[in-house]
Structures are given as structure tokens and as C-alpha cells.
Design a protein around this motif. Structure first.
Motif, PDB file in Angstrom:
ATOM      1  N   PRO A 128       4.353  -5.852  -2.066  1.00 43.71           N
ATOM      2  CA  PRO A 128       3.739  -5.289  -0.858  1.00 43.71           C
ATOM      3  C   PRO A 128       4.164  -3.843  -0.572  1.00 43.71           C
ATOM      4  O   PRO A 128       3.317  -2.999  -0.257  1.00 43.71           O
ATOM      5  CB  PRO A 128       4.223  -6.216   0.258  1.00 43.71           C
ATOM      6  CG  PRO A 128       4.716  -7.436  -0.403  1.00 43.71           C
ATOM      7  CD  PRO A 128       5.056  -7.117  -1.805  1.00 43.71           C
ATOM      8  N   HIS A 129       5.469  -3.554  -0.678  1.00 47.45           N
ATOM      9  CA  HIS A 129       5.928  -2.193  -0.364  1.00 47.45           C
ATOM     10  C   HIS A 129       5.464  -1.192  -1.415  1.00 47.45           C
ATOM     11  O   HIS A 129       5.003  -0.094  -1.087  1.00 47.45           O
ATOM     12  CB  HIS A 129       7.455  -2.156  -0.237  1.00 47.45           C
ATOM     13  CG  HIS A 129       7.968  -2.976   0.906  1.00 47.45           C
ATOM     14  ND1 HIS A 129       9.303  -3.110   1.211  1.00 47.45           N
ATOM     15  CD2 HIS A 129       7.309  -3.724   1.818  1.00 47.45           C
ATOM     16  CE1 HIS A 129       9.427  -3.896   2.270  1.00 47.45           C
ATOM     17  NE2 HIS A 129       8.236  -4.293   2.636  1.00 47.45           N
ATOM     18  N   ARG A 204      -0.265   1.637  10.946  1.00 52.73           N
ATOM     19  CA  ARG A 204       0.121   1.263   9.582  1.00 52.73           C
ATOM     20  C   ARG A 204      -0.165   2.401   8.610  1.00 52.73           C
ATOM     21  O   ARG A 204       0.582   2.615   7.655  1.00 52.73           O
ATOM     22  CB  ARG A 204      -0.539  -0.051   9.141  1.00 52.73           C
ATOM     23  CG  ARG A 204      -2.002   0.047   8.766  1.00 52.73           C
ATOM     24  CD  ARG A 204      -2.663  -1.302   8.583  1.00 52.73           C
ATOM     25  NE  ARG A 204      -2.084  -2.108   7.523  1.00 52.73           N
ATOM     26  CZ  ARG A 204      -2.763  -2.984   6.779  1.00 52.73           C
ATOM     27  NH1 ARG A 204      -4.060  -3.138   6.975  1.00 52.73           N
ATOM     28  NH2 ARG A 204      -2.176  -3.701   5.855  1.00 52.73           N
ATOM     29  N   ALA A 207       2.765   4.915   9.254  1.00 49.17           N
ATOM     30  CA  ALA A 207       4.071   4.358   8.879  1.00 49.17           C
ATOM     31  C   ALA A 207       4.210   4.198   7.362  1.00 49.17           C
ATOM     32  O   ALA A 207       5.227   4.569   6.774  1.00 49.17           O
ATOM     33  CB  ALA A 207       4.276   3.013   9.573  1.00 49.17           C
ATOM     34  N   TRP A 208       3.181   3.662   6.719  1.00 50.49           N
ATOM     35  CA  TRP A 208       3.260   3.483   5.263  1.00 50.49           C
ATOM     36  C   TRP A 208       3.184   4.824   4.537  1.00 50.49           C
ATOM     37  O   TRP A 208       3.802   4.998   3.474  1.00 50.49           O
ATOM     38  CB  TRP A 208       2.152   2.557   4.758  1.00 50.49           C
ATOM     39  CG  TRP A 208       2.389   1.100   5.007  1.00 50.49           C
ATOM     40  CD1 TRP A 208       1.569   0.243   5.699  1.00 50.49           C
ATOM     41  CD2 TRP A 208       3.503   0.302   4.560  1.00 50.49           C
ATOM     42  NE1 TRP A 208       2.106  -1.019   5.707  1.00 50.49           N
ATOM     43  CE2 TRP A 208       3.284  -1.026   5.022  1.00 50.49           C
ATOM     44  CE3 TRP A 208       4.664   0.558   3.836  1.00 50.49           C
ATOM     45  CZ2 TRP A 208       4.183  -2.066   4.778  1.00 50.49           C
ATOM     46  CZ3 TRP A 208       5.568  -0.487   3.591  1.00 50.49           C
ATOM     47  CH2 TRP A 208       5.322  -1.773   4.058  1.00 50.49           C
ATOM     48  N   LEU A 210       4.458   7.615   5.692  1.00 50.58           N
ATOM     49  CA  LEU A 210       5.819   8.161   5.814  1.00 50.58           C
ATOM     50  C   LEU A 210       6.775   7.433   4.873  1.00 50.58           C
ATOM     51  O   LEU A 210       7.661   8.044   4.272  1.00 50.58           O
ATOM     52  CB  LEU A 210       6.303   8.037   7.265  1.00 50.58           C
ATOM     53  CG  LEU A 210       5.587   8.946   8.281  1.00 50.58           C
ATOM     54  CD1 LEU A 210       6.080   8.657   9.694  1.00 50.58           C
ATOM     55  CD2 LEU A 210       5.814  10.412   7.928  1.00 50.58           C
ATOM     56  N   TYR A 211       6.586   6.128   4.746  1.00 50.47           N
ATOM     57  CA  TYR A 211       7.425   5.354   3.816  1.00 50.47           C
ATOM     58  C   TYR A 211       7.253   5.865   2.386  1.00 50.47           C
ATOM     59  O   TYR A 211       8.235   6.067   1.662  1.00 50.47           O
ATOM     60  CB  TYR A 211       7.051   3.869   3.906  1.00 50.47           C
ATOM     61  CG  TYR A 211       7.578   3.057   2.746  1.00 50.47           C
ATOM     62  CD1 TYR A 211       8.931   2.752   2.635  1.00 50.47           C
ATOM     63  CD2 TYR A 211       6.716   2.614   1.726  1.00 50.47           C
ATOM     64  CE1 TYR A 211       9.418   2.024   1.555  1.00 50.47           C
ATOM     65  CE2 TYR A 211       7.197   1.894   0.653  1.00 50.47           C
ATOM     66  CZ  TYR A 211       8.547   1.602   0.573  1.00 50.47           C
ATOM     67  OH  TYR A 211       9.025   0.900  -0.504  1.00 50.47           O
ATOM     68  N   LEU A 214       8.897   9.558   2.333  1.00 47.13           N
ATOM     69  CA  LEU A 214      10.314   9.768   2.660  1.00 47.13           C
ATOM     70  C   LEU A 214      11.254   8.720   2.075  1.00 47.13           C
ATOM     71  O   LEU A 214      12.425   9.008   1.845  1.00 47.13           O
ATOM     72  CB  LEU A 214      10.494   9.793   4.191  1.00 47.13           C
ATOM     73  CG  LEU A 214       9.630  10.802   4.945  1.00 47.13           C
ATOM     74  CD1 LEU A 214       9.796  10.639   6.446  1.00 47.13           C
ATOM     75  CD2 LEU A 214       9.986  12.226   4.519  1.00 47.13           C
ATOM     76  N   ASP A 215      10.751   7.524   1.860  1.00 45.36           N
ATOM     77  CA  ASP A 215      11.625   6.444   1.401  1.00 45.36           C
ATOM     78  C   ASP A 215      11.355   6.111  -0.075  1.00 45.36           C
ATOM     79  O   ASP A 215      12.221   6.284  -0.935  1.00 45.36           O
ATOM     80  CB  ASP A 215      11.391   5.219   2.295  1.00 45.36           C
ATOM     81  CG  ASP A 215      12.529   4.225   2.217  1.00 45.36           C
ATOM     82  OD1 ASP A 215      13.382   4.387   1.320  1.00 45.36           O
ATOM     83  OD2 ASP A 215      12.580   3.283   3.023  1.00 45.36           O
TER      84      ASP A 215
END
Lengths: 284, 72
Positions: A128-129, A204, A207-208, A210-211, A214-215
Motif C-alpha cells: 500500500p505505501h 489523501r 498526504a501521500w 508529501l510521503y 519527503l519520506d
């Protein structure tokens, strides 16, 4: 697969159909292909085949699935607004998902050939991620932004309180009325529930995104068929002409099925169904 | 479910856009750190209802209860 696009398209469809279809029916339709299958997709050995192919749950992403679902709902509830909403919502989901590399079996069971325009890679294999990071590193991002723009430009009225009062509630007085009376929710609360999918879609998306930046730190590759770091997972090795031929045959057979099905069952179910007064007055 | 006049128009004014933006920023921040626990099809669509309707009423109710206690 598409992410926030499936949330945004509900409002776009509703604005263009108006009081004839239930908004909640449209929502159920747009979510139905993934509603009971998405969790299992990420756990399967061949995610793309399981999600979109046959054997697998790919039939949920076919126009036929929408027809069956809408017919069942019409037979059980007799609500034309819900049946129409589910049918259009589900078809919108199917056509939206044509854009990724796995494609959809649009005319299943008459054709199991996936139809795709290969805009971005179907990346459920990454979990999912990883799937989210890949989607928001590809033209999937542009697809979501396109649908957001479509709502804001052509359907922003649908988000207004007056629209909710004059179209959304009259199109589905039973359910909104039940929520109002049984749960004692005032109009303000119902409006928040109605606008919830728009909120969720934007939330979503950001947020996704940015994920991913950045992540997960996946490279942003806004090119056709990206992102390149995802392994290609085309479900079919057929050539373009073969795909066109099989799909065209599937389309003809599906159209014939619809015609026969409408004459034998559909129009009778439709005739014994009920329309909301608001929709009836629009027809008159 | 029953028929009848469905929803009584609310005399309350619409919630200001700024509160939607605040709720959205809170949701995005929560989503960034908690991911699937927040960015899912149940929490997501219900978040504005919970943040802008249920939470303010809960806070108002608590404040009212505290005022009654202090008055006693």
C-alpha cells in the motif's frame, strides 16, 4: 489504479446527473470495484493479475459488474435513483482505471483482454505505501489533479449548501431523512458528511504526495508509463490489433447482452421501481 | 427508514472555509505520520464531520459541565 480521482468524480457525476441519481448510490458505485477486494490485492502473489485479471477479482472492474450490481439493487430496493447512481458510478470507476498499466477487462466476460492506455504503472506489488508513493511519482498525480480541477471548474456548485438542499437531499430523501431524524443530525452535520469525500480526496492526495517526496523519496517521473523504477506488469502480451479486435467483439456482445437483458428483465424492473418526486418533476 | 419531509434546513450558518482548511491541515499532518490508520476510506470522509461537528459539541458540552460544577 486511481487514488483520489475516485473521490472527486462523485461530485462531477452528481453535478451532471442532478436529481435523477442518488449521491450515495454514485459513491457506492465508484467504490464498489475495490470495496471488498483491495485488502486482498496487496496480499496476493500476482497483484496486478488478481486485481484486474481473470482468474482473479478483475471482473469487479468490468461494465458488467455495474450492470449486475445496479440490477440487484433495483430488484431489491426498487429505487431507480440508487440503481442509476450505482451503474454510473461503477462505470466511471472502470473507465478511470483504464489509465494504468494493468488496465481493466471492460467487456468481461465477453472479452478478458485488459484495455489500457498505460499512463502509469500499476504498482500494488510494492504494497500500500509503495503503491501510493509510485502513484504520486507518476502521471497518476496529474490524473488526480485533473479530476480535482474538473470538480472545481465544472462542478463546484455541487459542494454548496443550496445544492445539497435542492438536489442531493431531494434525490435521496429516505436516507438523508433517516440520518436527520434517527441520528438527530442537523443539516450542518449532513453537509459535512456529504462533503467528506472531497475533503478525503484532497487530504489523501496531499498526504501521500508529501510521503512520496519527503519520506519514501521516490523520484518524481511525470512521463508516460512511469515511474521507471516499478517493474512492468502488463497483463497481456497481445498486439495492438489483437487488443482492438477482441475488445471490439466484446463491446458488440456486451451491447447485445444489454439490449436483450433490458427487453427481458431490465425494463420490467425499472417500470416497477419508484422515482423520487423531485426526479419525476424534472421529467415532466 | 421512513419518508416525509427529509431534512429541516438548519438555521446555523455554513462552517467557514478557514475551519475546513484547519481541519484539512490537521488531517494531512495526521495522515503523513499515521498513514493507513488515517488515510483510509472510513476515517477520511468522516474526518470533517468528527473534527468540525462532533468535536466542537463535545468541547462545548464539557465546558458547560465544568461551569455547572464550579457554580455548585
Amino acid at each position: 489504479m486511481s487514488w483520489a480521482a475516485h473521490e472527486f468524480e462523485n461530485y462531477f457525476i452528481q453535478k451532471h446527473i442532478g436529481v435523477k441519481a442518488s449521491f450515495l448510490g454514485i459513491v457506492l458505485g465508484t467504490q464498489s470495484p475495490d470495496l471488498f477486494t483491495k485488502l486482498f490485492v496487496y496480499q496476493s502473489d500476482d497483484t496486478a493479475l488478481f486485481h484486474r485479471g481473470w482468474p482473479g477479482v478483475g471482473f469487479t472492474h468490468s461494465l458488467m459488474f455495474g450492470v449486475v450490481l445496479a440490477t440487484l439493487v433495483l430488484a431489491v430496493t426498487r429505487s431507480q435513483g440508487w440503481a442509476l447512481g450505482i451503474l454510473i458510478g461503477q462505470w466511471a470507476h472502470v473507465l478511470t482505471d483504464v489509465a494504468d498499466s494493468a488496465g481493466v477487462m471492460v467487456f468481461f466476460p465477453f472479452s478478458t483482454e485488459p484495455v489500457t492506455i498505460d499512463m502509469w504503472e500499476h504498482a500494488a506489488v510494492l504494497g500500500p505505501h509503495g503503491d501510493a508513493a509510485a502513484y504520486y511519482s507518476s502521471l497518476g498525480l496529474a490524473w488526480d489533479l485533473f479530476w480535482l480541477a474538473m470538480v472545481l471548474i465544472f462542478a463546484s456548485q455541487a459542494l454548496r449548501r443550496s445544492y445539497f438542499r435542492e438536489v442531493i437531499v431531494p434525490a435521496d430523501p429516505k436516507v438523508w431523512g433517516w440520518l436527520h431524524r434517527t441520528l438527530r443530525l442537523p443539516e450542518t452535520a449532513l453537509l459535512l458528511i456529504y462533503r467528506g469525500l472531497m475533503f478525503y480526496g484532497i487530504g489523501r492526495l496531499v498526504a501521500w504526495f508529501l510521503y512520496a517526496r519527503l519520506d519514501a523519496k521516490t523520484p518524481l517521473q511525470l512521463e508516460w508509463g512511469g515511474p521507471a523504477y516499478v517493474t512492468r506488469n502488463d497483463l497481456s502480451d497481445a498486439g495492438v490489433l489483437e487488443v482492438i479486435g477482441r475488445t471490439a467483439l466484446g463491446a458488440v456482445l456486451f451491447a447485445a447482452f444489454l439490449w436483450v437483458g433490458w427487453r427481458l428483465i431490465g425494463r420490467r424492473l425499472w417500470a416497477r421501481g419508484y422515482d423520487v418526486p423531485a426526479a419525476a418533476s424534472v421529467k415532466a | 427508514m421512513s419518508d416525509g419531509p427529509p431534512v429541516t434546513p438548519s438555521p446555523e450558518p455554513d462552517i467557514k472555509l478557514v475551519w475546513f482548511v484547519v481541519a484539512l491541515l490537521a488531517y494531512i499532518a495526521a495522515g503523513f505520520f499515521l498513514k493507513s490508520a488515517v488515510l483510509n476510506w472510513i476515517v477520511g470522509p468522516l474526518f470533517p464531520f468528527l473534527a468540525l461537528f462532533v468535536l466542537p459539541r463535545l468541547l462545548r458540552w464539557r465546558r458547560g459541565a465544568a461551569e455547572v460544577e464550579s457554580a455548585e
